[in-house]
Design a protein around this motif. Structure first.
Motif, PDB file in Angstrom:
ATOM      1  N   LEU A   1       0.861  -1.172   0.274  1.00  0.00           N
ATOM      2  CA  LEU A   1       0.221   0.109   0.243  1.00  0.00           C
ATOM      3  C   LEU A   1       1.127   1.166   0.283  1.00  0.00           C
ATOM      4  O   LEU A   1       0.455   2.416  -0.564  1.00  0.00           O
ATOM      5  N   GLN A   2       1.859   0.976   0.940  1.00  0.00           N
ATOM      6  CA  GLN A   2       2.847   2.562   1.003  1.00  0.00           C
ATOM      7  C   GLN A   2       3.354   2.263  -0.796  1.00  0.00           C
ATOM      8  O   GLN A   2       3.655   3.577  -1.495  1.00  0.00           O
ATOM      9  N   ASP A   3       4.208   1.639  -1.305  1.00  0.00           N
ATOM     10  CA  ASP A   3       4.826   1.909  -1.980  1.00  0.00           C
ATOM     11  C   ASP A   3       3.269   2.469  -3.528  1.00  0.00           C
ATOM     12  O   ASP A   3       3.970   2.958  -4.230  1.00  0.00           O
TER      13      ASP A   3
ATOM     14  N   PRO B   1       0.594   6.256   5.174  1.00  0.00           N
ATOM     15  CA  PRO B   1       0.985   5.839   3.618  1.00  0.00           C
ATOM     16  C   PRO B   1       2.488   5.937   3.070  1.00  0.00           C
ATOM     17  O   PRO B   1       2.390   5.343   1.947  1.00  0.00           O
ATOM     18  N   LYS B   2       2.915   6.984   3.747  1.00  0.00           N
ATOM     19  CA  LYS B   2       4.471   7.709   3.351  1.00  0.00           C
ATOM     20  C   LYS B   2       5.000   6.963   4.027  1.00  0.00           C
ATOM     21  O   LYS B   2       6.534   7.210   4.030  1.00  0.00           O
TER      22      LYS B   2
ATOM     23  N   SER C   1       3.114   5.667  -3.253  1.00  0.00           N
ATOM     24  CA  SER C   1       3.810   6.595  -3.396  1.00  0.00           C
ATOM     25  C   SER C   1       4.415   6.312  -5.191  1.00  0.00           C
ATOM     26  O   SER C   1       4.216   7.493  -5.635  1.00  0.00           O
ATOM     27  N   ALA C   2       3.014   5.442  -5.637  1.00  0.00           N
ATOM     28  CA  ALA C   2       3.838   5.970  -6.980  1.00  0.00           C
ATOM     29  C   ALA C   2       2.570   6.154  -7.500  1.00  0.00           C
ATOM     30  O   ALA C   2       3.321   7.406  -8.551  1.00  0.00           O
ATOM     31  N   GLU C   3       1.871   6.531  -6.952  1.00  0.00           N
ATOM     32  CA  GLU C   3       0.707   7.719  -7.244  1.00  0.00           C
ATOM     33  C   GLU C   3       0.862   8.987  -6.886  1.00  0.00           C
ATOM     34  O   GLU C   3       0.502   9.793  -7.651  1.00  0.00           O
ATOM     35  N   ASP C   4       1.993   9.366  -5.631  1.00  0.00           N
ATOM     36  CA  ASP C   4       2.278  10.742  -5.916  1.00  0.00           C
ATOM     37  C   ASP C   4       2.907  11.009  -6.664  1.00  0.00           C
ATOM     38  O   ASP C   4       3.157  12.202  -7.302  1.00  0.00           O
ATOM     39  N   GLN C   5       4.137  10.155  -6.672  1.00  0.00           N
ATOM     40  CA  GLN C   5       4.738  10.402  -7.661  1.00  0.00           C
ATOM     41  C   GLN C   5       4.071  11.016  -9.504  1.00  0.00           C
ATOM     42  O   GLN C   5       4.579  11.917 -10.083  1.00  0.00           O
TER      43      GLN C   5
ATOM     44  N   LEU D   1      -5.727   4.981  -1.648  1.00  0.00           N
ATOM     45  CA  LEU D   1      -5.462   4.798  -0.424  1.00  0.00           C
ATOM     46  C   LEU D   1      -4.592   5.619   0.220  1.00  0.00           C
ATOM     47  O   LEU D   1      -4.323   4.619   1.255  1.00  0.00           O
ATOM     48  N   GLU D   2      -4.888   7.059   0.886  1.00  0.00           N
ATOM     49  CA  GLU D   2      -5.369   7.552   2.194  1.00  0.00           C
ATOM     50  C   GLU D   2      -6.086   7.190   2.833  1.00  0.00           C
ATOM     51  O   GLU D   2      -5.903   6.615   4.392  1.00  0.00           O
ATOM     52  N   ASP D   3      -7.021   6.939   2.479  1.00  0.00           N
ATOM     53  CA  ASP D   3      -8.204   6.579   2.933  1.00  0.00           C
ATOM     54  C   ASP D   3      -8.334   4.973   3.713  1.00  0.00           C
ATOM     55  O   ASP D   3      -8.509   4.720   4.564  1.00  0.00           O
ATOM     56  N   ILE D   4      -7.669   4.134   2.855  1.00  0.00           N
ATOM     57  CA  ILE D   4      -7.785   2.726   2.807  1.00  0.00           C
ATOM     58  C   ILE D   4      -5.966   2.849   4.227  1.00  0.00           C
ATOM     59  O   ILE D   4      -6.507   2.185   5.530  1.00  0.00           O
ATOM     60  N   CYS D   5      -5.465   3.469   3.904  1.00  0.00           N
ATOM     61  CA  CYS D   5      -4.372   3.607   5.506  1.00  0.00           C
ATOM     62  C   CYS D   5      -4.739   4.086   6.188  1.00  0.00           C
ATOM     63  O   CYS D   5      -4.539   3.526   7.402  1.00  0.00           O
ATOM     64  N   LYS D   6      -5.719   4.744   6.617  1.00  0.00           N
ATOM     65  CA  LYS D   6      -5.461   5.715   7.635  1.00  0.00           C
ATOM     66  C   LYS D   6      -7.071   4.449   8.805  1.00  0.00           C
ATOM     67  O   LYS D   6      -6.910   3.996   9.772  1.00  0.00           O
TER      68      LYS D   6
END
Length: 161
Positions: A12-14, A67-68, A17-21, A56-61
């Protein structure tokens, strides 16, 4: 990592990061696209990418995960490769065809990552999260299909000359 739950967290973190980039990289694709339909496809996918990142942020929360926690080196490499391609001396038609190829490499990477995340979520009993991830996976498949259709229906042919 000691178990599938930790591996799922890492995935999930990976993906985050991919979506952020990608959120930073897609505007460059929009700017460089010389075909209106391709430009629109990139603009649409940029908006989807922002939604994927938020999902992804919602899932991680929900899972109490930061997520970072990771840097997706694969996406970093794919983006560097695309940026290097854009620096080449290209005709507009070749640039469009090549940008589709670069973008499809990214889509295929994301499809692989989200497919894995969906499987892990299901195996860990996170059915609702698996559904959210599956929604993103379906959107990535659709983005790939849109790019493929643009390539096959006209943009690759224009680059033949």
């Amino acid at each position: 990592m000691k178990n599938l739950e930790e591996l799922f967290e890492h995935q999930l973190q990976d993906l985050y990061s991919a979506e952020d980039q990608l959120t930073d990289a897609l505007p460059k694709m929009v700017k460089n696209a010389k075909d209106a339909k391709l430009k629109k496809a990139f603009e649409d996918h940029l908006e989807e990418t922002k939604n994927h990142k938020q999902r992804l942020e919602d899932i991680c929360k929900e899972l109490d995960i930061d997520p970072k926690g990771e840097k997706c080196k694969a996406m970093e490499g794919l983006i560097k490769e695309a940026e290097s391609f854009l620096k080449e001396e290209l005709t507009d038609d070749v640039k469009n065809a090549g940008m589709i190829a670069e973008a499809q490499r990214v889509e295929h990477y994301e499809i692989s990552g989200y497919g894995t995340a969906v499987r892990y979520a299901k195996e860990l009993g996170h059915e609702d999260i698996a559904e959210k991830l599956k929604k993103t996976l379906d959107e990535e498949y659709n983005a790939d299909k849109t790019l493929n259709d643009l390539a096959e229906n006209r943009l690759n042919k224009k680059a033949i000359k």
